[in-house]
Write an enzyme that holds these catalytic residues in place. Structure first.
Site, PDB file in Angstrom:
ATOM      1  CG  HIS A  97      37.795  52.944  30.307  1.00 50.54           C
ATOM      2  ND1 HIS A  97      38.890  53.620  29.798  1.00 50.54           N
ATOM      3  CD2 HIS A  97      38.298  52.003  31.146  1.00 50.54           C
ATOM      4  CE1 HIS A  97      39.998  53.108  30.295  1.00 50.54           C
ATOM      5  NE2 HIS A  97      39.672  52.130  31.131  1.00 50.54           N
ATOM      6  CG  HIS A 113      37.187  50.026  35.325  1.00 45.61           C
ATOM      7  ND1 HIS A 113      37.726  48.884  34.780  1.00 45.61           N
ATOM      8  CD2 HIS A 113      37.977  51.048  34.923  1.00 45.61           C
ATOM      9  CE1 HIS A 113      38.802  49.200  34.080  1.00 45.61           C
ATOM     10  NE2 HIS A 113      38.975  50.515  34.153  1.00 45.61           N
TER      11      HIS A 113
END
Length: 155
Positions: free
Chosen positions: A141, A143
């Site tokens: 992922h 950010h």
């Protein structure tokens, strides 16, 4: 109950406190240390978000990626961008040539979302990898952080 079962329950407890707003929040470091790379092939909280089993505030979605607001924001704008299919990509260190397109898609999506969020003065992209990189969910992922002046060096 064996010590291994207790360790697993402790890790699950820290991880769930990290991702639910109803219980005290564990620190990022505690959550990262509780999540072990051996969890890499297991379903993650992100799988539940993708499957709409856990609510999230989605800010962008297409057929390949999902972007949603972090429930413990570290900046006025803090959005997580994830691939909808993990395909063995639990972290950046696990990337293979076959992941080239999705990695580019994640970064391009970060640019689109930053524009959508009005982050015209700049933003920061972070990808944590492994326990020492403070990775707490083993589903790659990105950010996207913005809305304030970032400092250097980070972390």
């Amino acid at each position: 109950m064996s010590g291994k079962d207790n360790d697993k329950r402790d890790r699950i407890s820290v991880l769930s406190s990290h991702f639910t707003s109803s219980s005290p929040m564990a620190s990022e470091k505690e959550a990262a240390l509780a999540a072990t790379p051996s969890d890499a092939d297991a379903p993650t909280i992100f799988d539940k978000i993708i499957n709409k089993e856990i609510p999230s505030t989605v800010v962008y979605e297409d057929d390949k990626v999902l972007a949603f607001r972090d429930i413990t924001p570290q900046a006025p704008t803090h959005i997580l961008i994830i691939p909808k299919v993990k395909d063995g990509l639990s972290g950046l260190s696990k990337a293979e040539e076959r992941h080239f397109d999705i990695l580019g898609r994640l970064l391009y999506t970060a640019k689109l979302v930053a524009k959508q969020e009005g982050l015209d003065d700049g933003f920061r992209i972070v990808i944590n990898d492994g326990p020492k990189g403070c990775q707490s969910v083993y589903h790659i992922h990105v950010h996207l952080l913005g809305g304030r002046q970032m400092n250097w060096p980070p972390g």
